[in-house]
Design a protein around this motif. Sequence first.
Motif, PDB file in Angstrom:
ATOM      1  N   ALA A 144       9.809   4.186  -3.736  1.00 51.33           N
ATOM      2  CA  ALA A 144       8.913   3.093  -4.137  1.00 51.33           C
ATOM      3  C   ALA A 144       8.203   2.518  -2.913  1.00 51.33           C
ATOM      4  N   ALA A 145       8.931   2.355  -1.822  1.00 51.97           N
ATOM      5  CA  ALA A 145       8.330   1.844  -0.586  1.00 51.97           C
ATOM      6  C   ALA A 145       7.297   2.835  -0.055  1.00 51.97           C
ATOM      7  N   ARG A 146       7.624   4.125  -0.094  1.00 48.39           N
ATOM      8  CA  ARG A 146       6.687   5.156   0.357  1.00 48.39           C
ATOM      9  C   ARG A 146       5.421   5.136  -0.505  1.00 48.39           C
ATOM     10  N   ALA A 147       5.593   5.036  -1.813  1.00 51.18           N
ATOM     11  CA  ALA A 147       4.441   4.998  -2.721  1.00 51.18           C
ATOM     12  C   ALA A 147       3.550   3.792  -2.432  1.00 51.18           C
ATOM     13  N   THR A 148       4.141   2.661  -2.140  1.00 47.43           N
ATOM     14  CA  THR A 148       3.374   1.460  -1.811  1.00 47.43           C
ATOM     15  C   THR A 148       2.551   1.680  -0.546  1.00 47.43           C
ATOM     16  N   LEU A 149       3.176   2.253   0.483  1.00 47.73           N
ATOM     17  CA  LEU A 149       2.461   2.513   1.734  1.00 47.73           C
ATOM     18  C   LEU A 149       1.328   3.517   1.539  1.00 47.73           C
ATOM     19  N   VAL A 150       1.573   4.557   0.764  1.00 41.42           N
ATOM     20  CA  VAL A 150       0.538   5.561   0.511  1.00 41.42           C
ATOM     21  C   VAL A 150      -0.608   4.946  -0.292  1.00 41.42           C
ATOM     22  N   ASN A 151      -0.287   4.143  -1.297  1.00 41.65           N
ATOM     23  CA  ASN A 151      -1.336   3.485  -2.088  1.00 41.65           C
ATOM     24  C   ASN A 151      -2.189   2.566  -1.222  1.00 41.65           C
ATOM     25  N   GLN A 152      -1.546   1.866  -0.286  1.00 39.62           N
ATOM     26  CA  GLN A 152      -2.298   1.006   0.630  1.00 39.62           C
ATOM     27  C   GLN A 152      -3.223   1.840   1.511  1.00 39.62           C
ATOM     28  N   ALA A 153      -2.757   3.029   1.906  1.00 47.27           N
ATOM     29  CA  ALA A 153      -3.554   3.907   2.771  1.00 47.27           C
ATOM     30  C   ALA A 153      -4.728   4.535   2.029  1.00 47.27           C
ATOM     31  N   LEU A 154      -4.688   4.544   0.713  1.00 45.44           N
ATOM     32  CA  LEU A 154      -5.755   5.160  -0.075  1.00 45.44           C
ATOM     33  C   LEU A 154      -6.902   4.210  -0.402  1.00 45.44           C
ATOM     34  N   THR A 155      -6.799   2.948  -0.002  1.00 43.62           N
ATOM     35  CA  THR A 155      -7.902   2.021  -0.253  1.00 43.62           C
ATOM     36  C   THR A 155      -9.103   2.438   0.605  1.00 43.62           C
ATOM     37  N   PRO A 156     -10.303   2.144   0.146  1.00 39.08           N
ATOM     38  CA  PRO A 156     -11.489   2.519   0.938  1.00 39.08           C
ATOM     39  C   PRO A 156     -11.459   1.949   2.362  1.00 39.08           C
ATOM     40  N   ARG A 173      12.128   6.171  12.352  1.00 41.98           N
ATOM     41  CA  ARG A 173      12.785   5.504  11.224  1.00 41.98           C
ATOM     42  C   ARG A 173      12.032   4.213  10.928  1.00 41.98           C
ATOM     43  N   ARG A 174      11.650   4.042   9.659  1.00 38.80           N
ATOM     44  CA  ARG A 174      10.942   2.816   9.281  1.00 38.80           C
ATOM     45  C   ARG A 174      11.881   1.806   8.641  1.00 38.80           C
ATOM     46  N   GLN A 175      12.681   2.290   7.690  1.00 38.79           N
ATOM     47  CA  GLN A 175      13.540   1.383   6.920  1.00 38.79           C
ATOM     48  C   GLN A 175      14.634   2.192   6.232  1.00 38.79           C
ATOM     49  N   THR A 176      15.777   1.570   5.985  1.00 35.19           N
ATOM     50  CA  THR A 176      16.865   2.210   5.249  1.00 35.19           C
ATOM     51  C   THR A 176      17.035   1.497   3.911  1.00 35.19           C
ATOM     52  N   TYR A 177      17.264   2.284   2.869  1.00 34.63           N
ATOM     53  CA  TYR A 177      17.402   1.750   1.506  1.00 34.63           C
ATOM     54  C   TYR A 177      18.714   2.218   0.905  1.00 34.63           C
ATOM     55  N   ALA A 222       8.429   7.988   9.245  1.00 32.96           N
ATOM     56  CA  ALA A 222       6.975   8.032   9.381  1.00 32.96           C
ATOM     57  C   ALA A 222       6.605   8.745  10.682  1.00 32.96           C
ATOM     58  N   ARG A 223       5.467   9.438  10.654  1.00 36.28           N
ATOM     59  CA  ARG A 223       4.911  10.042  11.868  1.00 36.28           C
ATOM     60  C   ARG A 223       3.400  10.072  11.727  1.00 36.28           C
ATOM     61  N   SER A 224       2.722  10.125  12.862  1.00 32.71           N
ATOM     62  CA  SER A 224       1.264  10.130  12.838  1.00 32.71           C
ATOM     63  C   SER A 224       0.724  11.551  12.769  1.00 32.71           C
ATOM     64  N   LEU A 234      -8.043  14.040   4.624  1.00 38.63           N
ATOM     65  CA  LEU A 234      -7.339  12.759   4.635  1.00 38.63           C
ATOM     66  C   LEU A 234      -6.760  12.462   3.259  1.00 38.63           C
ATOM     67  N   GLY A 235      -7.574  12.631   2.226  1.00 41.76           N
ATOM     68  CA  GLY A 235      -7.100  12.379   0.863  1.00 41.76           C
ATOM     69  C   GLY A 235      -5.978  13.326   0.471  1.00 41.76           C
ATOM     70  N   ILE A 236      -6.132  14.599   0.804  1.00 40.71           N
ATOM     71  CA  ILE A 236      -5.090  15.582   0.484  1.00 40.71           C
ATOM     72  C   ILE A 236      -3.805  15.268   1.232  1.00 40.71           C
ATOM     73  N   THR A 237      -3.937  14.893   2.505  1.00 40.45           N
ATOM     74  CA  THR A 237      -2.754  14.569   3.304  1.00 40.45           C
ATOM     75  C   THR A 237      -2.014  13.370   2.722  1.00 40.45           C
ATOM     76  N   LEU A 238      -2.768  12.352   2.338  1.00 34.46           N
ATOM     77  CA  LEU A 238      -2.126  11.160   1.799  1.00 34.46           C
ATOM     78  C   LEU A 238      -1.421  11.456   0.472  1.00 34.46           C
ATOM     79  N   VAL A 239      -2.044  12.271  -0.356  1.00 28.48           N
ATOM     80  CA  VAL A 239      -1.403  12.649  -1.615  1.00 28.48           C
ATOM     81  C   VAL A 239      -0.170  13.489  -1.326  1.00 28.48           C
ATOM     82  N   ALA A 240      -0.276  14.400  -0.363  1.00 25.36           N
ATOM     83  CA  ALA A 240       0.874  15.231  -0.006  1.00 25.36           C
ATOM     84  C   ALA A 240       2.020  14.370   0.510  1.00 25.36           C
ATOM     85  N   CYS A 241       1.670  13.317   1.241  1.00 26.63           N
ATOM     86  CA  CYS A 241       2.721  12.412   1.727  1.00 26.63           C
ATOM     87  C   CYS A 241       3.483  11.798   0.562  1.00 26.63           C
TER      88      CYS A 241
END
Length: 103
Positions: free
Chosen positions: A61-73, A49-53, A33-35, A8-15
């Motif tokens: 930046a949006a991707r990094a925010t989502l990944v950081n949120q997913a890394l919380t305990p 498609r999640r969002q267009t920038y 995004a995909r599951s 899980l941790g490796i996948t999230l970092v890879a994302c």
Amino acid sequence: MSGRQRWLGITLVACCLAIATAAHADGGWVLWARSCNVKTETCGGDWQRRQTYEAERWCRAARATLVNQALTPEARETAMKRGTVVEYQCLPDSTDPRGPKAP
């Protein structure tokens, strides 16, 4: 740490480090995004498609925010219970990770 938690941790970092094509897009950048299944360690979900920038940096930046949120305990625990994590990818608007449309 179990093998699944490590995956899980490796996948999230890879994302976070997901490959973004070097091609320049006139139409902006899309956050996709995909599951992914934690148990089978596969990402077979359909890309959505999640969002267009306007710029690549805003998409990343949006991707990094989502990944950081997913890394919380709390989020990691929820993902393990649910059995899925989400993979994110930023691509030019002209690139579709689902492949070419059928005629």
